[in-house]
Design a protein around this motif. Structure first.
Motif, short mmCIF file in Angstrom:
data_model
loop_
_atom_site.label_atom_id
_atom_site.label_comp_id
_atom_site.label_asym_id
_atom_site.label_seq_id
_atom_site.Cartn_x
_atom_site.Cartn_y
_atom_site.Cartn_z
N SER A 218 0.83 -1.21 0.00
CA SER A 218 0.00 0.00 0.00
C SER A 218 0.86 1.26 0.00
N ALA A 219 1.91 1.27 0.83
CA ALA A 219 2.80 2.43 0.89
C ALA A 219 3.54 2.62 -0.43
N ALA A 220 3.95 1.51 -1.06
CA ALA A 220 4.64 1.59 -2.35
C ALA A 220 3.72 2.16 -3.43
N LEU A 221 2.43 1.82 -3.36
CA LEU A 221 1.47 2.31 -4.35
C LEU A 221 1.13 3.78 -4.16
N THR A 222 1.41 4.30 -2.97
CA THR A 222 1.05 5.71 -2.69
C THR A 222 2.27 6.62 -2.72
N GLY A 223 3.31 6.22 -3.49
CA GLY A 223 4.41 7.14 -3.76
C GLY A 223 5.62 7.03 -2.86
N HIS A 224 5.74 5.96 -2.07
CA HIS A 224 6.90 5.79 -1.19
C HIS A 224 7.80 4.69 -1.73
N LEU A 225 9.09 4.81 -1.45
CA LEU A 225 10.03 3.75 -1.77
C LEU A 225 10.15 2.85 -0.55
N ILE A 226 9.84 1.57 -0.71
CA ILE A 226 9.81 0.63 0.40
C ILE A 226 10.92 -0.40 0.23
N LEU A 227 11.72 -0.58 1.29
CA LEU A 227 12.72 -1.65 1.34
C LEU A 227 12.26 -2.64 2.41
N THR A 228 12.21 -3.91 2.05
CA THR A 228 11.82 -4.90 3.06
C THR A 228 12.47 -6.23 2.74
N SER A 229 12.51 -7.11 3.74
CA SER A 229 13.12 -8.42 3.55
C SER A 229 12.10 -9.51 3.84
N MET A 230 12.44 -10.72 3.37
CA MET A 230 11.58 -11.87 3.62
C MET A 230 12.45 -13.13 3.64
N HIS A 231 12.10 -14.06 4.51
CA HIS A 231 12.86 -15.30 4.61
C HIS A 231 12.36 -16.31 3.59
N THR A 232 12.84 -16.19 2.33
CA THR A 232 12.58 -17.20 1.30
C THR A 232 13.88 -17.37 0.53
N SER A 233 14.05 -18.50 -0.10
CA SER A 233 15.36 -18.82 -0.69
C SER A 233 15.58 -18.22 -2.07
N ASP A 234 14.49 -17.92 -2.81
CA ASP A 234 14.67 -17.38 -4.15
C ASP A 234 13.46 -16.54 -4.55
N VAL A 235 13.49 -16.02 -5.77
CA VAL A 235 12.45 -15.10 -6.25
C VAL A 235 11.09 -15.79 -6.33
N ILE A 236 11.05 -16.99 -6.91
CA ILE A 236 9.78 -17.70 -7.09
C ILE A 236 9.15 -18.01 -5.73
N GLN A 237 9.95 -18.45 -4.77
CA GLN A 237 9.43 -18.74 -3.43
C GLN A 237 8.89 -17.49 -2.75
N CYS A 238 9.51 -16.35 -3.06
CA CYS A 238 9.03 -15.08 -2.49
C CYS A 238 7.60 -14.81 -2.98
N PHE A 239 7.37 -14.96 -4.28
CA PHE A 239 6.02 -14.78 -4.81
C PHE A 239 5.04 -15.77 -4.17
N GLU A 240 5.45 -17.03 -4.09
CA GLU A 240 4.56 -18.05 -3.52
C GLU A 240 4.23 -17.75 -2.07
N ARG A 241 5.22 -17.29 -1.32
CA ARG A 241 5.01 -16.96 0.10
C ARG A 241 4.00 -15.81 0.24
N ILE A 242 4.17 -14.79 -0.60
CA ILE A 242 3.25 -13.63 -0.53
C ILE A 242 1.84 -14.05 -0.91
N ILE A 243 1.71 -14.72 -2.07
CA ILE A 243 0.38 -15.08 -2.59
C ILE A 243 -0.34 -16.02 -1.64
N ASN A 244 0.38 -17.00 -1.11
CA ASN A 244 -0.24 -18.00 -0.22
C ASN A 244 -0.56 -17.45 1.16
N SER A 245 -0.10 -16.24 1.44
CA SER A 245 -0.45 -15.61 2.72
C SER A 245 -1.88 -15.10 2.72
N TYR A 246 -2.48 -14.98 1.53
CA TYR A 246 -3.80 -14.37 1.39
C TYR A 246 -4.85 -15.43 1.10
#
Length: 737
Positions: A218-246
């Motif tokens: 939400s903050a990224a969509l409203t004009g802010h630059l957001i830096l954040t981390s996540m415990h996943t091993s690669d790019v594809i797992q990052c997407f899967e982790r985010i999507i499966n959270s919802y």
């Protein structure tokens, strides 16, 4: 000084990254990723560990610890080192892990971070995600990005961390650092109000849950630059982790929001260096290009891997390619590289200098790694106009080429590199056009260039086609004249002009690409526009000539801009009350069938086909359909055909351009009967005897031009199909012709 303080100070002496303490156990240090014991062998007691914790945490944090058995803090000691400490309970005994946190003045180059990080850090808004396993250096990378922004921009940076790991001092930016447990209760509470604190950049130590992820997006969509981390091993797992959270009903919205907000995902691993003293990062990087954003929005996450693999020119890299570079630069050993590789076979190929598929062309002399010249599309187009060119061709490994009177001529410039052609083509595309191009691997578009001329601005139109070849982009640009020539200027056959006055029926203009079919159609439409009150609808890909309404009303529709496809436009065109329909190209059976129906139902239809002669066009139309439909198509074609004109541009003998030779087939009763009876092979002889109706074979048109000394004999010989004519020409006896 307590015994535990002494152990923390020893970390500095040993250059240790971590200290592991559990009551009544031997202290353990981690040095260069390896576990090692401590020579003094003294065990810390439970009382010592508890006393150390209680003296360094807040009352609120101690309550959390007593409830959960876990708490993170950051700690400064007199040795000027900063530590991140996690307190825990193991088998009813207290313990902790301490990690040394160095100063936040970190540089990309010093940390061996990928060069593309600076590009992402320059972004004004969007979401930058750093992912990897625990201890892979995510916090260090985020701190380096924060420091880069701090050095280069005047921004307000707010960090929310658990705990604060790197201390940043204000340089150009104002930095506010908030710690979970000390300054705020939790991430979600901090993020609820953070936008009201007027930040430009927000660092979120870890996206742990759905609420935190949603706040970051939400903050990224409203004009802010957001830096954040996540415990996943690669790019594809990052997407899967985010999507499966919802929940299922929210996933599509999350994918759309991610496609709009995500700048990049940087996955990283630490690999032991060859010197045995340090570890170095290797990366997998996704740069969210328009194509990547399109795939994310559509949920095609599995296709992202291929985008990364082919996206080196966009700053993307796979783990295996990153590891191969470290090995080739003698930073890591082969064994460490193979152990860390995602695909061991791929890594072996890369270190041996081998590539797969289209990637084999990376090593050619015009690859992106070479220095690119600062070419400018506007200057190249202007040069094409000044030289009177019909086409401009841009391809990697060659100079820009102009086609002048049908002959290719190179411009006196450096050779184009792969990066040059890409930069030139992408400079004229919108983000949506770029996504379509990267997905379909080719794209047609129209381009307008405004130039100052005699104190007034003049517009020039171009038809552009971009495509891939050998993993590089090539561009073909056709210059479209602003002036639509009149039929007599083009030398159009009288028979063609006459049938264009008919109220309904089908006229086909055929011939090779680049031989003036569009110009012929434009001349006919412009003549109708000057002389008749008609409603003309054109369907083109792209629009080439632009008409101004005179006696007629002309609506011009462009594929992808005004309609989805030829078939889609033609599906509805009969409801738009046209008198005349121009079809840029009859590409498929659906388009052909609709054109025939329109011609049968009282409309004049003018269309093009890519065929070499008039009677071949008849075969092409009929053969496009299945055998069960061909008889019906013959009947429709015979009933609606007004004429077929095939044309070929030939260089003029005086070298002043090109002149057109024509083949004309008129839809007389005899011709229509042959079509109905499937006797297409008899059409050439009918054309030979049909001169009184305006019919003409191509050979006859070429010979007339030769006799009038409009073309060279050598060009005529190359184009003639009659072997007897060719023989006589070679004998140089025009009197016999």
């Amino acid at each position: 000084m307590s015994y535990i303080d002494d152990l923390l100070n020893t970390m500095l002496e040993l250059n240790a990254s971590d200290l592991f303490i559990t009551a009544d156990k031997k202290p353990i240090f981690k040095v260069n990723g390896e576990i090692t014991g401590y020579q003094k062998h003294k065990f810390a007691t439970a009382d010592e560990v508890n006393e150390f914790r209680i003296s360094n945490v807040t009352d609120y944090s101690e309550k959390i610890f007593q409830k959960s058995g876990n708490i993170d803090i950051s700690l400064n000691l007199s040795n000027k080192l900063r530590y991140r400490i996690n307190f825990f309970i193991s088998k009813s005994l207290p313990g902790f892990v301490a990690r040394v946190i160095p100063d936040g003045d970190l540089k990309f180059k010093d940390l061996n971070l990928h060069e593309t990080l600076a590009k992402f850090a320059d972004s004004k808004s969007g979401l930058i995600m750093i992912v990897g396993a625990a201890g892979s250096g995510k916090s260090t990378t985020m701190a380096a990005i924060t420091n880069y922004i701090n050095i280069n921009y005047t921004k307000h940076i707010i960090t929310v961390e658990d705990p604060i790991e790197y201390i940043h001092t204000d340089k150009k930016s104002l930095i506010t650092q908030r710690e979970i447990g000390a300054d705020v209760c939790d991430f979600s509470t901090a993020l609820k109000n953070i936008v009201r604190e007027s930040p430009d950049v927000i660092l979120i130590g870890e996206s742990r849950d759905t609420e935190t992820i949603s706040s970051a997006i939400s903050a990224a969509l409203t004009g802010h630059l957001i830096l954040t981390s996540m415990h996943t091993s690669d790019v594809i797992q990052c997407f899967e982790r985010i999507i499966n959270s919802y929940p299922e009903n929210a996933k599509n919205k999350v994918l759309l929001d991610l496609s709009l907000s995500l700048k990049c995902i940087i996955a990283q691993r630490l690999v032991p260096a060859k010197n045995g003293k340090t570890r170095v990062p290797c990366f997998e990087i996704l740069n969210v290009t328009p194509l990547a954003a399109k795939y994310i929005a559509q949920g095609k996450i599995s296709d992202i891997e291929n985008i990364i693999r082919l996206g080196e020119g966009e700053g993307m890299v796979t783990f295996d390619r990153s590891l191969s570079r470290l090995y080739k630069n003698k930073i890591i050993s082969f064994d460490e590289g193979i152990n860390a590789a995602t695909n061991k076979d791929e890594f072996k190929l890369l270190v041996e200098g081998l590539e797969r598929g289209a990637e084999t062309f990376r090593k050619l002399k015009y690859a992106d790694k070479e220095i690119c010249v600062d070419f400018d599309m506007k200057k190249l187009l202007k040069s094409a106009l000044e030289h009177g060119a019909s086409d401009l061709l841009l391809t990697a490994g060659a100079q820009p080429n102009l086609r002048i009177d049908g002959i290719l001529m190179s411009l006196d410039t450096p050779i184009l590199r792969s990066g040059d052609t890409k930069k030139l083509f992408f400079s004229i595309l919108s983000s949506s056009q770029r996504a379509v191009f990267e997905s379909n691997k080719e794209l047609d578009l129209a381009l307008i260039l405004n130039l100052d001329a005699d104190e007034s601005e003049k517009s020039y139109r171009f038809m552009v086609n971009g495509y891939f070849q050998r993993n590089s982009i090539s561009v073909s640009i056709r210059i479209i004249s602003n002036i639509i020539p009149e039929p007599d200027q083009l030398g159009l056959p009288e028979a063609l002009i006459n049938i264009s006055d008919k109220p309904y029926g089908l006229i086909l203009i055929t011939g090779p690409t680049g031989h003036g079919k569009s110009t012929t159609m434009a001349s006919l439409i412009d003549r109708i526009n000057r002389n008749k009150s008609s409603h003309v609808i054109t369907i083109e890909d792209p629009i080439e000539y632009v008409y101004s309404n005179k006696k007629s009303i002309i609506d011009q529709r462009e594929i992808n801009s005004d309609t989805l496809s030829y078939s889609n436009a033609l599906k509805y065109v009969l409801r738009q009350d046209p008198d005349i329909i121009l079809i840029g190209e009859m590409r498929d059976t659906e388009t052909i069938a609709t054109a025939l129906t329109a011609a049968e139902t009282g409309h004049l239809v003018i269309a093009t086909l890519h065929t070499n002669n008039a009677f071949q066009s008849i075969d092409r139309i009929i053969d496009s359909f299945s055998s069960s439909h061909q008889n019906q198509i013959r009947m429709q074609l015979a009933g609606s055909l007004l004429g077929v004109v095939s044309q070929h541009l030939i260089p003029r003998a005086d070298k002043k351009g090109r002149i057109c030779a024509f083949e004309v087939l008129i839809g007389t009763h005899a011709v229509k009967s042959l079509i109905r009876e499937s006797k297409i092979h008899l059409l050439p002889s009918t054309m030979e005897t049909g001169s009184k109706d305006g019919m003409m074979r191509m050979d006859k048109s070429i010979m007339e031009l030769l006799k009038r000394k409009k073309i060279e004999k050598s060009d005529a010989i190359n184009l003639l199909s009659d072997s007897e004519l060719i023989k006589k020409l070679r004998e140089d006896d025009l009197s016999k012709l």
